[in-house]
Write an enzyme that holds these catalytic residues in place. Structure first.
Site, PDB file in Angstrom:
ATOM      1  N   THR A   1      34.289  65.975  51.743  1.00 30.76           N
ATOM      2  CA  THR A   1      34.944  65.538  50.505  1.00 30.76           C
ATOM      3  C   THR A   1      33.836  65.119  49.532  1.00 30.76           C
ATOM      4  O   THR A   1      32.718  64.828  49.965  1.00 30.76           O
ATOM      5  CB  THR A   1      35.872  64.333  50.749  1.00 30.76           C
TER       6      THR A   1
ATOM      7  N   LYS B   1      46.211  48.556  36.614  1.00 38.46           N
ATOM      8  CA  LYS B   1      47.195  47.513  36.896  1.00 38.46           C
ATOM      9  C   LYS B   1      47.134  46.467  35.803  1.00 38.46           C
ATOM     10  O   LYS B   1      46.165  45.728  35.697  1.00 38.46           O
ATOM     11  CB  LYS B   1      46.924  46.863  38.258  1.00 38.46           C
TER      12      LYS B   1
ATOM     13  N   GLU C   1      41.347  67.279  52.985  1.00 37.73           N
ATOM     14  CA  GLU C   1      41.808  66.895  54.330  1.00 37.73           C
ATOM     15  C   GLU C   1      43.025  67.692  54.777  1.00 37.73           C
ATOM     16  O   GLU C   1      43.452  67.609  55.921  1.00 37.73           O
ATOM     17  CB  GLU C   1      42.185  65.395  54.350  1.00 37.73           C
TER      18      GLU C   1
HETATM   19  P1  ADP Z   1      37.567  65.753  46.146  1.00 37.09           P
HETATM   20  O1  ADP Z   1      36.557  66.114  47.151  1.00 37.09           O
HETATM   21  O2  ADP Z   1      37.226  66.038  44.729  1.00 37.09           O
HETATM   22  O3  ADP Z   1      38.187  64.409  46.338  1.00 37.09           O
HETATM   23  P2  ADP Z   1      40.025  67.023  46.879  1.00 37.09           P
HETATM   24  O4  ADP Z   1      40.404  68.372  46.448  1.00 37.09           O
HETATM   25  O5  ADP Z   1      40.146  66.728  48.301  1.00 37.09           O
HETATM   26  O6  ADP Z   1      38.598  66.866  46.384  1.00 37.09           O
HETATM   27  O7  ADP Z   1      40.834  65.964  46.050  1.00 37.09           O
HETATM   28  C1  ADP Z   1      42.169  65.721  46.371  1.00 37.09           C
HETATM   29  C2  ADP Z   1      42.791  64.866  45.317  1.00 37.09           C
HETATM   30  O8  ADP Z   1      42.827  65.554  44.076  1.00 37.09           O
HETATM   31  C3  ADP Z   1      44.215  64.513  45.599  1.00 37.09           C
HETATM   32  O9  ADP Z   1      44.303  63.424  46.467  1.00 37.09           O
HETATM   33  C4  ADP Z   1      44.737  64.207  44.203  1.00 37.09           C
HETATM   34  O10 ADP Z   1      44.418  62.897  43.801  1.00 37.09           O
HETATM   35  C5  ADP Z   1      43.959  65.154  43.332  1.00 37.09           C
HETATM   36  N1  ADP Z   1      44.787  66.330  43.008  1.00 37.09           N
HETATM   37  C6  ADP Z   1      44.754  67.542  43.593  1.00 37.09           C
HETATM   38  N2  ADP Z   1      45.651  68.364  43.018  1.00 37.09           N
HETATM   39  C7  ADP Z   1      46.278  67.654  42.045  1.00 37.09           C
HETATM   40  C8  ADP Z   1      47.316  67.936  41.110  1.00 37.09           C
HETATM   41  N3  ADP Z   1      47.891  69.119  41.012  1.00 37.09           N
HETATM   42  N4  ADP Z   1      47.701  66.931  40.278  1.00 37.09           N
HETATM   43  C9  ADP Z   1      47.132  65.716  40.345  1.00 37.09           C
HETATM   44  N5  ADP Z   1      46.149  65.392  41.196  1.00 37.09           N
HETATM   45  C10 ADP Z   1      45.728  66.351  42.043  1.00 37.09           C
END
Ligand code: ADP
Length: 541
Positions: free
Chosen positions: A182, A437, A328
């Site tokens: 990640t 918040k 994940e």
């Molecule tokens: P990184 O390594 O950048 O964290 P990930 O692809 O694992 O990469 O990130 C996942 C996160 O990205 C999700 O938990 C969410 O917060 C955000 N995310 C993914 N797709 C969307 C979406 N369509 N709309 C809003 N948030 C998104």
């Protein structure tokens, strides 16, 4: 219990995907663009032959089952060869994010203890910078922008004399096939291990009509990098389906992508909203220049696709499919396809449904839980942290004791704060760490961003928390203006005011040249908070 008499122990491995492409669709094409703009074409038959040679070469190098083999590559056909050859040999393909900071790259290579690294020649500089800080036994250069420099092993030479027959070792469907870290915006990057089984299931899922619906007649162009969560599994699904695949290489400019969409007859593509923002702008500026009649869907995800973007592509007859996922989850989690229950909605309400993150993919379950641990109702109002469960979701991180992310009963805590409506569709209000918040109440930065980006004078808007003496936190908006637009803060405030409670409105609208992005293309709110987070207390420049 009466046991079935099925071949239940026949393993779900990437060998199934690979052999299907090789035997059923040998003549279908794979196309890559090199940095100089030239195009390389070959077929699945060629791909299969070279992938088997590569698998043999890995054995010659001494790569053993379970070893991690890293790639530092753009989207290109030889990256796809590695996507299969490495796991078919029983090893683990570990994709490295080419846009990561060098310190993080170093950490990740050392964390995985990669035995070998395959690097595009155009990315060799990045590797040279960390070379002394990592111990990788074999470094092989894939020449993309010129010949392999002296002193390095060349990919083409490595595989040239290897036999074309390859018999995979016995593979267990639960063994790791891939690894991806990640991006580590909070703390160190964490390694996620994908199994053969979960990747195969994901590929199958992506071929279902109600999901992405990948099929043989598709022409798939993944804009999302192959180093980011397996490019959302698209290369695996497309190979399984036998679809034509187009790899854009390093150049992800709108011009390059639109050219490939039109020239190659791309039907399906996918990437983050930022890339498609540029694509939409190019289409608006030069309508009719590219023939995109073959395109059936632009899958947009990774961060929220603003409704204005979805509507913008509608104007050009291009359909956006909004999807949500996580590294994940290998990684697709939900998709905002319309259900039967949405028939008859007017245009505005339909757009509202399509701009949600959508309902769960097959094999995935959702629930959302309040801070006190109580599971929330699917009423479209109650907020909670989304938890997910299913066979394509990680159970733990590689070598990290973070059991709190993985609750005992198989539910993974996503860190996304959502509402779920009565049709099971999620709407992300925020990532937990980005939540604003104010006076103890949550304000959805995503909702504010979407509303701001609907203003024609705004290209991008990122809303984040700033410290406030009275309210704890207040939202601020960093706004990138459209070229030639000089829209004032007051106008923006009035534009969005009808949609929100007064106290939700950003305390300030800060004009910026660009919004800082993470290595995976998301708004970097940590950077924004570092820069502007104390502005309301200390006063801004
Ligand atoms: P990184 O390594 O950048 O964290 P990930 O692809 O694992 O990469 O990130 C996942 C996160 O990205 C999700 O938990 C969410 O917060 C955000 N995310 C993914 N797709 C969307 C979406 N369509 N709309 C809003 N948030 C998104």
């Amino acid at each position: 219990m009466l046991q079935s008499l099925m071949s239940d122990d026949h393993p779900l491995t990437l060998a199934l995907l690979f052999e299907r492409a090789a035997t059923q669709f040998p003549d279908n094409e794979l196309v890559s663009r090199f940095p100089d703009g030239s195009i390389h074409r070959y077929t699945y038959a060629d791909f299969a032959r070279r992938t088997r040679k590569l698998a043999n070469a890995l054995a010659t190098l001494g790569i053993e089952p379970g070893d991690r083999v890293a790639t530092l590559c753009w989207n290109e056909h030889r990256h796809l060869e590695l996507y299969f050859a490495v796991p078919l040999s029983g090893a683990v393909v570990h994709t490295l994010n080419a846009r990561l900071h060098r310190d993080e790259l170093t950490y990740i290579v050392n964390d995985a203890a990669d035995s070998a690294l395959f690097v595009h020649s155009s990315l060799l500089d990045a590797f040279e910078e960390i070379r002394d800080r990592v111990s990788v036994e074999h470094v092989i250069v894939i020449p993309d922008d010129g010949p392999t420099p002296e002193g390095y092993r060349d990919y083409e030479e490595l595989i040239a004399d290897e036999p074309e027959q390859f018999e995979p070792p016995p593979l267990d469907e639960r063994q790791a096939s891939g690894m991806c870290h990640t991006s580590g915006t909070t703390g160190r990057p964490k390694g996620v291990l994908y199994s053969h089984r979960s990747t195969t299931l994901l590929a199958l899922m992506s071929c279902m009509t109600d999901t992405v619906g990948m099929h043989e007649r598709d022409c798939m162009l993944p804009v999302v990098p192959m180093y980011h969560a397996n490019a959302w599994g698209f290369p695996y699904a497309a190979t399984y389906a036998g679809a034509k695949q187009v790899f854009p290489g390093r150049d992800l400019s709108a011009e390059s992508l639109l050219g490939l969409f039109a020239d190659e007859g791309v039907t399906l593509t996918g990437g983050v909203p930022t890339v498609f923002l540029d694509v939409l702008r190019a289409l608006d500026e030069r309508p009719g220049e590219w023939d995109l009649s073959a395109m059936r869907s632009l899958v947009i995800g990774g961060s929220a696709a603003p409704p204005s973007q979805i509507a913008g592509f509608d104007r050009h007859g291009l359909h956006v499919t909004h999807a949500w996922g996580m590294t994940e989850m290998n990684p697709l989690g939900s998709i905002a396809n319309l259900k039967r229950a949405h028939d008859g909605l007017d245009e505005a309400d339909t757009l509202e449904v399509r701009a949600r993150q959508g309902h769960a993919q097959p094999l995935i379950e959702f629930r959302h839980v309040a801070e006190d641990g109580v599971v929330q109702p699917w009423d479209g109002v109650a907020l909670g942290e989304l938890q997910v469960r299913g066979p394509t979701i990680a159970r733990a991180y590689y070598g990290v004791d973070r059991a709190d992310d993985f609750v005992g009963d198989g539910w993974f805590r996503t860190g996304d704060i959502v509402t779920i409506d009565e049709h099971g569709s999620i709407l992300i209000a925020d990532r937990a760490r980005d939540v604003v918040k104010s006076g103890g109440e949550w304000i959805s930065s995503v909702a504010l961003e979407n509303a701001l980006m609907a203003h024609p004078g705004v290209v991008e808007a990122a809303v984040f928390a700033a410290e406030d003496e009275r309210w704890g936190e207040r939202p601020l908006a960093a706004v990138v203006h459209a070229p030639g637009s000089s829209v004032e803060a007051e106008e923006l405030r009035e534009f969005i005011a009808p949609q929100f409670l007064r106290w939700w409105l950003p305390a300030e609208f800060i004009p910026v040249d660009s919004v800082p992005k993470t290595s995976t293309g998301k708004f970097d709110k940590v950077a924004l908070r570092e820069r502007y987070g104390r502005r309301l207390i200390e006063g801004g420049e």
